[in-house]
Design an enzyme around this catalytic site. Structure first.
Site, PDB file in Angstrom:
ATOM      1  N   CYS A   2       0.632  -1.036   0.166  1.00 27.99           N
ATOM      2  CA  CYS A   2      -0.056   0.067   0.141  1.00 27.99           C
ATOM      3  C   CYS A   2       0.845   1.207  -0.006  1.00 27.99           C
ATOM      4  O   CYS A   2       2.197   0.917   0.311  1.00 27.99           O
ATOM      5  CB  CYS A   2      -0.928  -0.031   1.178  1.00 27.99           C
ATOM      6  SG  CYS A   2      -1.942  -1.522   1.726  1.00 27.99           S
ATOM      7  N   ARG A  27       1.078   2.048  -6.040  1.00 27.35           N
ATOM      8  CA  ARG A  27       1.453   0.963  -4.989  1.00 27.35           C
ATOM      9  C   ARG A  27       0.134   0.492  -4.729  1.00 27.35           C
ATOM     10  O   ARG A  27       0.118  -0.679  -3.848  1.00 27.35           O
ATOM     11  CB  ARG A  27       2.098   1.483  -3.834  1.00 27.35           C
ATOM     12  CG  ARG A  27       3.387   2.156  -4.056  1.00 27.35           C
ATOM     13  CD  ARG A  27       4.151   2.924  -2.773  1.00 27.35           C
ATOM     14  NE  ARG A  27       4.105   2.046  -1.526  1.00 27.35           N
ATOM     15  CZ  ARG A  27       5.332   1.044  -1.510  1.00 27.35           C
ATOM     16  NH1 ARG A  27       6.170   1.266  -2.352  1.00 27.35           N
ATOM     17  NH2 ARG A  27       5.514   0.277  -0.513  1.00 27.35           N
ATOM     18  N   TRP A  75      -4.021  -1.519  -1.221  1.00 26.06           N
ATOM     19  CA  TRP A  75      -3.706  -2.691  -2.037  1.00 26.06           C
ATOM     20  C   TRP A  75      -4.278  -3.711  -1.331  1.00 26.06           C
ATOM     21  O   TRP A  75      -3.415  -4.177  -0.404  1.00 26.06           O
ATOM     22  CB  TRP A  75      -2.482  -2.991  -2.767  1.00 26.06           C
ATOM     23  CG  TRP A  75      -2.412  -3.915  -3.601  1.00 26.06           C
ATOM     24  CD1 TRP A  75      -1.980  -5.250  -3.172  1.00 26.06           C
ATOM     25  CD2 TRP A  75      -2.811  -4.313  -4.943  1.00 26.06           C
ATOM     26  NE1 TRP A  75      -1.920  -6.283  -4.194  1.00 26.06           N
ATOM     27  CE2 TRP A  75      -2.660  -5.840  -5.330  1.00 26.06           C
ATOM     28  CE3 TRP A  75      -3.259  -3.377  -5.958  1.00 26.06           C
ATOM     29  CZ2 TRP A  75      -2.770  -5.933  -6.322  1.00 26.06           C
ATOM     30  CZ3 TRP A  75      -3.521  -4.055  -7.075  1.00 26.06           C
ATOM     31  CH2 TRP A  75      -3.360  -5.281  -7.393  1.00 26.06           C
ATOM     32  N   ASN A  99       0.928   0.106   6.261  1.00 24.74           N
ATOM     33  CA  ASN A  99       1.620  -0.666   5.042  1.00 24.74           C
ATOM     34  C   ASN A  99       2.064  -1.825   5.481  1.00 24.74           C
ATOM     35  O   ASN A  99       3.133  -1.734   6.280  1.00 24.74           O
ATOM     36  CB  ASN A  99       2.334   0.123   4.048  1.00 24.74           C
ATOM     37  CG  ASN A  99       2.909  -0.866   3.052  1.00 24.74           C
ATOM     38  OD1 ASN A  99       2.484  -1.735   2.492  1.00 24.74           O
ATOM     39  ND2 ASN A  99       4.090  -0.165   2.618  1.00 24.74           N
ATOM     40  N   GLY A 100       1.688  -3.138   5.242  1.00 20.25           N
ATOM     41  CA  GLY A 100       2.661  -4.250   5.614  1.00 20.25           C
ATOM     42  C   GLY A 100       1.538  -5.409   6.199  1.00 20.25           C
ATOM     43  O   GLY A 100       0.286  -5.146   5.804  1.00 20.25           O
ATOM     44  N   GLU A 477       8.612 -21.284 -19.041  1.00 14.29           N
ATOM     45  CA  GLU A 477       8.586 -19.633 -18.690  1.00 14.29           C
ATOM     46  C   GLU A 477       9.624 -18.805 -19.265  1.00 14.29           C
ATOM     47  O   GLU A 477       9.320 -17.554 -19.680  1.00 14.29           O
ATOM     48  CB  GLU A 477       8.329 -19.632 -17.164  1.00 14.29           C
ATOM     49  CG  GLU A 477       8.251 -18.214 -16.552  1.00 14.29           C
ATOM     50  CD  GLU A 477       7.198 -17.476 -16.722  1.00 14.29           C
ATOM     51  OE1 GLU A 477       6.420 -17.937 -17.474  1.00 14.29           O
ATOM     52  OE2 GLU A 477       7.235 -16.288 -16.527  1.00 14.29           O
ATOM     53  N   LYS A 481       9.101 -15.556 -21.383  1.00 12.08           N
ATOM     54  CA  LYS A 481       9.777 -14.194 -21.072  1.00 12.08           C
ATOM     55  C   LYS A 481      10.305 -13.617 -22.384  1.00 12.08           C
ATOM     56  O   LYS A 481      10.413 -12.629 -22.842  1.00 12.08           O
ATOM     57  CB  LYS A 481      10.691 -14.291 -19.991  1.00 12.08           C
ATOM     58  CG  LYS A 481       9.748 -14.358 -18.677  1.00 12.08           C
ATOM     59  CD  LYS A 481       9.053 -13.126 -18.380  1.00 12.08           C
ATOM     60  CE  LYS A 481       7.780 -13.268 -17.579  1.00 12.08           C
ATOM     61  NZ  LYS A 481       6.561 -13.777 -17.955  1.00 12.08           N
ATOM     62  N   GLU A 484       8.219 -12.746 -25.048  1.00 12.60           N
ATOM     63  CA  GLU A 484       7.119 -11.713 -24.953  1.00 12.60           C
ATOM     64  C   GLU A 484       7.753 -10.345 -24.966  1.00 12.60           C
ATOM     65  O   GLU A 484       7.370  -9.436 -25.315  1.00 12.60           O
ATOM     66  CB  GLU A 484       6.658 -12.001 -23.360  1.00 12.60           C
ATOM     67  CG  GLU A 484       5.632 -11.200 -22.917  1.00 12.60           C
ATOM     68  CD  GLU A 484       5.131 -11.398 -21.555  1.00 12.60           C
ATOM     69  OE1 GLU A 484       5.947 -12.333 -20.790  1.00 12.60           O
ATOM     70  OE2 GLU A 484       3.928 -11.284 -20.938  1.00 12.60           O
ATOM     71  N   HIS A 500      13.353 -35.827 -29.981  1.00  7.73           N
ATOM     72  CA  HIS A 500      12.023 -36.134 -30.594  1.00  7.73           C
ATOM     73  C   HIS A 500      11.781 -35.196 -31.733  1.00  7.73           C
ATOM     74  O   HIS A 500      10.598 -35.165 -32.058  1.00  7.73           O
ATOM     75  CB  HIS A 500      11.046 -36.610 -29.812  1.00  7.73           C
ATOM     76  CG  HIS A 500      11.257 -37.572 -28.815  1.00  7.73           C
ATOM     77  ND1 HIS A 500      11.707 -38.793 -29.225  1.00  7.73           N
ATOM     78  CD2 HIS A 500      11.913 -37.829 -27.403  1.00  7.73           C
ATOM     79  CE1 HIS A 500      12.114 -39.624 -28.233  1.00  7.73           C
ATOM     80  NE2 HIS A 500      12.108 -39.055 -27.102  1.00  7.73           N
ATOM     81  N   LYS A 596      -1.816  -6.266 -19.850  1.00  5.86           N
ATOM     82  CA  LYS A 596      -1.463  -6.922 -18.499  1.00  5.86           C
ATOM     83  C   LYS A 596      -2.572  -7.870 -18.257  1.00  5.86           C
ATOM     84  O   LYS A 596      -2.298  -8.846 -17.627  1.00  5.86           O
ATOM     85  CB  LYS A 596      -1.289  -5.961 -17.594  1.00  5.86           C
ATOM     86  CG  LYS A 596      -1.157  -6.162 -16.177  1.00  5.86           C
ATOM     87  CD  LYS A 596       0.456  -7.056 -16.123  1.00  5.86           C
ATOM     88  CE  LYS A 596       0.707  -7.307 -15.072  1.00  5.86           C
ATOM     89  NZ  LYS A 596       1.969  -8.271 -14.872  1.00  5.86           N
TER      90      LYS A 596
HETATM   91  O1  M6R Z   1      -3.762 -12.528 -14.600  1.00  2.05           O
HETATM   92  P1  M6R Z   1      -3.473 -13.891 -15.118  1.00  2.05           P
HETATM   93  O2  M6R Z   1      -2.323 -14.440 -14.384  1.00  2.05           O
HETATM   94  O3  M6R Z   1      -4.599 -14.895 -15.167  1.00  2.05           O
HETATM   95  O4  M6R Z   1      -2.770 -13.796 -16.523  1.00  2.05           O
HETATM   96  C1  M6R Z   1      -2.655 -14.851 -17.532  1.00  2.05           C
HETATM   97  C2  M6R Z   1      -1.587 -14.507 -18.674  1.00  2.05           C
HETATM   98  O5  M6R Z   1      -2.226 -13.674 -19.483  1.00  2.05           O
HETATM   99  C3  M6R Z   1      -0.297 -13.748 -18.041  1.00  2.05           C
HETATM  100  O6  M6R Z   1       0.540 -14.802 -17.261  1.00  2.05           O
HETATM  101  C4  M6R Z   1       0.572 -13.519 -19.280  1.00  2.05           C
HETATM  102  O7  M6R Z   1       1.016 -14.806 -19.712  1.00  2.05           O
HETATM  103  C5  M6R Z   1       1.956 -12.731 -18.913  1.00  2.05           C
HETATM  104  N1  M6R Z   1       1.990 -11.594 -19.536  1.00  2.05           N
HETATM  105  C6  M6R Z   1       3.114 -13.634 -18.986  1.00  2.05           C
HETATM  106  O8  M6R Z   1       4.044 -12.563 -18.589  1.00  2.05           O
END
Ligand code: M6R
Length: 601
Positions: A2, A27, A75, A99-100, A477, A481, A484, A500, A596
């Site tokens: 927060c 925040r 938050w 906050n905490g 992952e 990254k 992305e 394979h 996002k």
């Molecule tokens: O909010 P969510 O965890 O449900 O989001 C799922 C995906 O859209 C999210 O993880 C996306 O793959 C990220 N941008 C990856 O970095």
């Protein structure tokens, strides 16, 4: 996470509090509030929603208050966003913002209720207001010090009392900064909020408490021993300051992981019982009767679910199906199944739709999310929060590693309820888990080494990430990254699968990141790709005697349990992608075509 602010000076406090709060909105932004001293009393204005809306209410009330006040932007971690749960919390003539996380708040709440205090909110923070009020007899510093002696957990607080001529601030494991101006002192969770007013700041240290006057601050520890205030002159511009001095939110959020993991663990481990406190919404008998778990998630959250497949089988004897949410419509859920949705935002449409469909045929449903009160929480029987604070960068970083930690806690709880783990086995694992934030910190200290490697391979045509066991999901992952934010075509593969098919893609322009902290079998896969001309960047445990003989470059990581090393490897692949994208000059926090939170199916 927060944001808290405070002001004491010769101007009206309200407008300054709102202005500083708006600069802390990154925040937290689910609710907000201010408390200002007014005619020898305290006036509180607070509500769920954005700060700008609350400010309109404040102005419509005639901008009440004099030159001393505190404010908060929330938050949520305990209690959903609502008017009652918004800060400040009051008790008698005392108002506080916090906050905490107060870990022993349930015990304190029970004690204070027995003493006659009536609680207005579901938050952990409100206990602080009542405790301080209990000790307050005209000396606010002494009351706050005595109250904090009873508190376990993390806090940054600002406290106002109608009859006190000064404010009190204190911190432990949550940030707090004091800004000294001309005839005024400003307080905020972070430097950016203060920059329009002053560039002279004092960063409070853990365990410090401050009496805050308009012309000075007096710092002490909780035992009353005075500390010298070190004034620092800030040279950042306001934009950089909002990112805490980091060039991108993603890098800031990567560095926030030790704290995020600590907060996810906070108050949930019972060392005495060798168990975990988590709200599963079902009895141990029901948990023992479960036959399987079905996990639904997308993207990075799906990778967290994949790690749970290995984890729940080992720790709780539970088979796991992990489904990409958008494909779930084609599958059937079996009875006696625990349904688990993983979504950092709690709003991903694919995940919500699949959960709605599946929950009718499951015995119980759970969610792991970072956003209190998000839609997913309304669909399930119980929710486990990851408590990371807002994640601004589109690429999920701290929310992912906190999901992994929440899954480890859940695995232990399931294992204990089902008699699959003894208290001793669980205790050992949990004690090691509490050391994970420190290990992540050590990995972060390798950032320069990782940056040099990333930059050396930034012109690669294609990247491969390989891993086995717990590290297979992390290889996926790592590849996600890299795609992305660095826009480099990347593949994540189980080491054994290379031969394979994908081996055909390996050339001398295909760096292979081998996640090699879990077992030795991956070394044969490293040899396979080296023989085809690829450079191999291996992530291995410190002191591994053989890895240097097979890999081109080795990044050494602290030795720990295989499942915890998945978190350490994650931090490295995040940094590799980050520094690659940075070298290529790409818009890291807002990569092309991505949002996002994906609220469409
Ligand atoms: O909010 P969510 O965890 O449900 O989001 C799922 C995906 O859209 C999210 O993880 C996306 O793959 C990220 N941008 C990856 O970095």
């Amino acid at each position: 996470m927060c944001g808290i602010v405070a002001y004491i000076g010769d101007e009206k406090a309200g407008p300054i509090l709102f202005d500083t709060l708006k600069r802390l909105e990154y925040r937290g932004y689910d609710s907000a509030g201010v408390a200002v001293k007014s005619d020898g009393a305290i006036e509180v204005i607070k509500s769920a929603g954005r700060i700008a809306d609350l400010e309109k209410v404040y102005m419509a009330l005639g901008s009440p208050g004099e030159s001393m006040g505190i404010g908060h932007t929330r938050w949520a971690t305990h209690g959903r966003p609502s008017d009652r749960n918004a800060h400040p919390h009051t008790s008698g003539e005392v108002a506080i913002v916090h906050n905490g996380i107060i870990e022993n708040y349930l015990d304190l709440r029970e004690l204070l209720t027995e003493m006659g205090y009536e609680f207005q909110s579901e938050t952990d923070s409100e206990v602080l207001a009542h405790l301080i009020n209990f000790y307050y007899q005209g000396d606010l510093l002494s009351a706050v010090s005595r109250a904090l002696e009873r508190v376990e957990g993390s806090y940054a607080i600002a406290v106002l009392a109608a009859s006190s001529p000064y404010l009190v601030c204190a911190r432990k494991d949550s940030p707090l900064v004091l800004g000294r101006g001309e005839g005024a002192t400003y307080v905020a969770s972070d430097v950016p909020a203060l920059l329009p007013y002053t560039k002279d700041v004092i960063r409070m240290k853990d365990g410090e408490i401050a009496c805050v006057y308009d012309d000075r601050v007096e710092l002490r520890d909780l035992a009353g021993v005075p500390h010298a205030a070190e004034v620092e002159r800030i040279t950042w511009d306001a934009d950089a300051a909002e990112r805490g001095g980091y060039p991108h939110f993603m890098l800031k959020e990567i560095h926030e992981q030790p704290r995020a993991i600590r907060e996810t663990i906070a108050g949930r481990i019972s060392e005495i019982n060798g168990d975990v406190r988590l709200p599963l919404g079902m009895s141990d008998e029901e948990t023992a009767s479960l036959e399987r778990v079905t996990i639904i998630a997308c993207g990075t959250s799906y990778h967290a679910g994949m790690l749970a497949r290995y984890l729940f089988a080992r720790a709780a004897g539970l088979p796991v199906d992990v489904e990409v949410a958008s494909e779930f419509q084609h599958l059937q859920v079996r009875p006696k199944t625990l349904l688990l949705g993983i979504t950092q935002s709690g709003e991903t449409a694919d995940t919500l739709m699949a959960l709605k469909k599946a929950k009718t045929c499951c015995m119980r449903s759970l969610a792991i999310t970072n956003v209190v009160g998000s839609t997913v929480t309304e669909l399930v029987n119980a929710t486990i929060y990851t408590r990371c604070g807002p994640e601004i960068g589109v690429a999920a970083t701290k929310t992912f590693t906190s999901q992994l930690v929440a899954l480890i806690l859940l695995a232990v709880r399931l294992g204990r309820a089902r008699g699959h783990l003894t208290p001793d086995q669980a205790r050992k694992m949990l004690i090691e888990l509490t050391k994970l934030p420190g290990l992540v910190q050590r990995v972060l200290e390798k950032r320069e080494e990782i940056r040099e490697i990333a930059e050396a391979y930034a012109d690669a045509g294609c990247y491969f990430f390989i891993g086995r066991d717990y590290l297979y999901p992390i290889s996926l992952e790592g590849a996600l990254k890299m795609k992305e934010i660095a826009y480099i075509p990347s593949e994540g593969y189980a080491g054994g699968e290379l031969k394979h098919g994908p081996l055909a893609l390996i050339t001398d322009n295909t760096p292979v990141v081998a996640l090699a902290t879990c077992g030795r079998k991956i070394q044969s896969n490293i040899k396979e790709v080296r023989a085809r001309g690829a450079d191999v960047i291996a992530l291995a445990s410190e002191g591994d005697p053989d890895i240097g003989k097979v890999a081109s470059v080795v990044i050494e990581l602290p030795e720990t349990r295989p499942v915890f090393s998945a978190v350490l490897c994650t931090v490295v692949v995040q940094l590799l992608a980050y520094y690659t994208a940075n070298k290529l000059g790409l818009p890291i926090d807002k990569p092309r075509n991505l949002a996002k939170c994906v609220t469409v199916e």
